[in-house]
Design a protein around this motif. Structure first.
Motif, short mmCIF file in Angstrom:
data_model
loop_
_atom_site.label_atom_id
_atom_site.label_comp_id
_atom_site.label_asym_id
_atom_site.label_seq_id
_atom_site.Cartn_x
_atom_site.Cartn_y
_atom_site.Cartn_z
N ALA A 1 0.84 -1.21 0.00
CA ALA A 1 0.00 0.00 0.00
C ALA A 1 0.87 1.25 0.00
CB ALA A 1 -0.93 -0.01 1.21
N MET A 2 1.95 1.23 0.76
CA MET A 2 2.86 2.37 0.79
C MET A 2 3.51 2.59 -0.58
SD MET A 2 6.64 3.14 1.62
CE MET A 2 7.08 1.46 1.67
N LEU A 3 3.96 1.53 -1.21
CA LEU A 3 4.61 1.64 -2.52
C LEU A 3 3.63 2.12 -3.59
CD1 LEU A 3 6.85 -1.54 -2.48
CD2 LEU A 3 7.60 0.84 -2.33
N ALA A 4 2.38 1.68 -3.50
CA ALA A 4 1.38 2.07 -4.50
C ALA A 4 1.12 3.57 -4.47
CB ALA A 4 0.08 1.30 -4.26
N ARG A 5 1.33 4.20 -3.32
CA ARG A 5 1.09 5.65 -3.20
C ARG A 5 2.30 6.48 -3.59
NH1 ARG A 5 -0.82 3.78 1.82
NH2 ARG A 5 1.03 4.60 2.82
N ARG A 6 3.43 5.86 -3.85
CA ARG A 6 4.66 6.60 -4.11
C ARG A 6 5.05 6.54 -5.57
NH1 ARG A 6 7.02 7.84 0.92
NH2 ARG A 6 8.24 9.31 -0.30
N LYS A 7 5.15 7.70 -6.15
CA LYS A 7 5.56 7.80 -7.54
C LYS A 7 7.02 7.37 -7.67
CE LYS A 7 5.19 10.92 -11.39
NZ LYS A 7 4.57 12.13 -11.87
N GLY A 8 7.31 6.57 -8.67
CA GLY A 8 8.68 6.14 -8.93
C GLY A 8 9.10 4.92 -8.14
N MET B 1 13.17 -0.39 2.60
CA MET B 1 14.20 -0.54 3.64
C MET B 1 14.04 0.49 4.76
SD MET B 1 15.73 -3.19 2.69
CE MET B 1 17.07 -3.23 3.84
N ALA B 2 13.54 1.66 4.42
CA ALA B 2 13.41 2.73 5.41
C ALA B 2 12.09 2.69 6.19
CB ALA B 2 13.55 4.09 4.72
N LYS B 3 11.12 1.92 5.73
CA LYS B 3 9.78 1.91 6.34
C LYS B 3 9.82 1.24 7.71
CE LYS B 3 5.23 2.19 6.49
NZ LYS B 3 5.05 2.48 7.90
N LYS B 4 9.44 2.00 8.72
CA LYS B 4 9.38 1.48 10.08
C LYS B 4 7.92 1.28 10.49
CE LYS B 4 13.61 3.52 11.86
NZ LYS B 4 14.18 4.31 12.95
N PRO B 5 7.67 0.29 11.33
CA PRO B 5 6.30 0.10 11.82
C PRO B 5 5.81 1.34 12.56
CG PRO B 5 7.68 -1.77 12.40
CD PRO B 5 8.59 -0.71 11.84
N LEU B 6 4.53 1.63 12.42
CA LEU B 6 3.83 2.74 13.08
C LEU B 6 4.23 4.12 12.60
CD1 LEU B 6 3.51 1.61 16.82
CD2 LEU B 6 2.05 1.07 14.88
N LEU B 7 5.10 4.20 11.61
CA LEU B 7 5.50 5.50 11.07
C LEU B 7 4.91 5.66 9.67
CD1 LEU B 7 9.21 5.95 12.17
CD2 LEU B 7 7.20 7.14 13.02
N GLY B 8 3.80 6.37 9.62
CA GLY B 8 3.18 6.66 8.33
C GLY B 8 3.75 7.94 7.77
N GLU B 9 3.22 8.35 6.64
CA GLU B 9 3.73 9.55 5.97
C GLU B 9 3.58 10.80 6.83
OE1 GLU B 9 2.56 10.02 1.86
OE2 GLU B 9 2.43 7.84 1.67
N SER B 10 2.48 10.89 7.57
CA SER B 10 2.25 12.09 8.39
C SER B 10 3.02 12.06 9.71
CB SER B 10 0.76 12.24 8.70
OG SER B 10 0.34 11.25 9.63
N LYS B 11 3.40 10.88 10.15
CA LYS B 11 4.07 10.69 11.44
C LYS B 11 3.23 11.22 12.60
CE LYS B 11 8.81 10.53 9.69
NZ LYS B 11 8.45 10.06 8.42
N ALA B 12 1.90 11.28 12.41
CA ALA B 12 1.00 11.85 13.41
C ALA B 12 1.01 11.07 14.72
CB ALA B 12 -0.42 11.93 12.86
N LEU B 13 1.07 9.75 14.64
CA LEU B 13 1.07 8.96 15.87
C LEU B 13 2.36 9.18 16.66
CD1 LEU B 13 -0.40 6.89 17.65
CD2 LEU B 13 0.65 5.09 16.28
N SER B 14 3.48 9.15 15.98
CA SER B 14 4.77 9.26 16.67
C SER B 14 5.08 10.66 17.18
CB SER B 14 5.90 8.80 15.74
OG SER B 14 6.00 9.64 14.62
N THR B 15 4.55 11.66 16.54
CA THR B 15 4.83 13.04 16.96
C THR B 15 3.73 13.62 17.84
OG1 THR B 15 3.86 13.97 14.95
CG2 THR B 15 6.24 13.53 14.92
N GLY B 16 2.59 12.94 17.90
CA GLY B 16 1.45 13.46 18.65
C GLY B 16 1.33 12.91 20.06
N ILE B 17 2.40 12.42 20.63
CA ILE B 17 2.36 11.93 22.01
C ILE B 17 2.33 13.14 22.94
CG2 ILE B 17 3.55 10.56 23.76
CD1 ILE B 17 2.48 8.91 21.38
N ASN B 18 1.38 13.13 23.85
CA ASN B 18 1.27 14.26 24.77
C ASN B 18 0.97 13.76 26.18
OD1 ASN B 18 -1.62 13.80 24.80
ND2 ASN B 18 -1.69 14.85 22.85
#
Length: 173
Positions: free
Chosen positions: A67-74, A92-109
């Motif tokens: 799904a990630m590759l299908a959304r990426r041009k090239g 190789m760079a795709k980590k679990p729980l890190l989507g394009e927006s990184k909302a989950l990982s950066t939104g910890i409060n």
């Protein structure tokens, strides 16, 4: 908003809290410092793909990668449709729980309350990512999601909490 509650029942931590309470200390600054530390510690777990217990998270599934590759041009070569160098780099760079927006990982409060501090994520899907779930339980999923605990208290966090409490008890903030 998803809510996950993790209570600490550690004798050393509870003893330090009790000493602060017995000294009639204002616990709000200590809770604020603990919230800051735990929020930062939780954000770092996304960089290392590990839970508070130190275990690595399950890798991304082939469905997630596709799904990630299908959304990426090239991501695929023109002509033969095979994975391009760019696509291989993305995989190789795709980590679990890190989507394009990184909302989950950066939104910890965190939120300080009268008798403690809550650390979490406002993201609606946070609990599913933390605890996991199966397609049988949740038919709207595209497949099973393994638990990838990101909230909680590590051994390092426990030591940090004790240090914060001791510093506040000694008036050193």
């Amino acid at each position: 908003m998803s809510t996950v509650t993790i209570e600490i029942h550690d004798q050393d931590v509870l003893a330090a809290f009790n000493r602060l309470a017995a000294a009639n200390a204002n616990l709000t600054p200590a809770f604020r410092a603990i919230g800051e530390r735990l929020a930062e510690s939780t954000k770092r777990r996304f960089e290392t793909s590990t839970g508070p217990d130190g275990r690595r998270w399950a890798p991304n599934s082939p469905v997630t990668i596709a799904a990630m590759l299908a959304r990426r041009k090239g991501a695929f070569r023109k002509g033969d449709g095979k994975l391009s160098a760019k696509g291989a780099g993305l995989v190789m760079a795709k980590k679990p729980l890190l989507g394009e927006s990184k909302a989950l990982s950066t939104g910890i409060n965190y939120r300080v309350v009268a008798d403690g501090v809550f650390v979490g994520s406002p993201m609606q899907y946070a609990a599913m990512q933390h605890f996991g779930g199966s397609k049988a339980e949740f038919p709207n999923l595209w497949g099973d999601i393994p638990a990838r605990p990101f909230l909680g208290v590590s051994d390092q966090d426990r030591g940090d909490i004790l240090e914060i409490l001791q510093n506040h008890l000694l008036g050193q903030k």
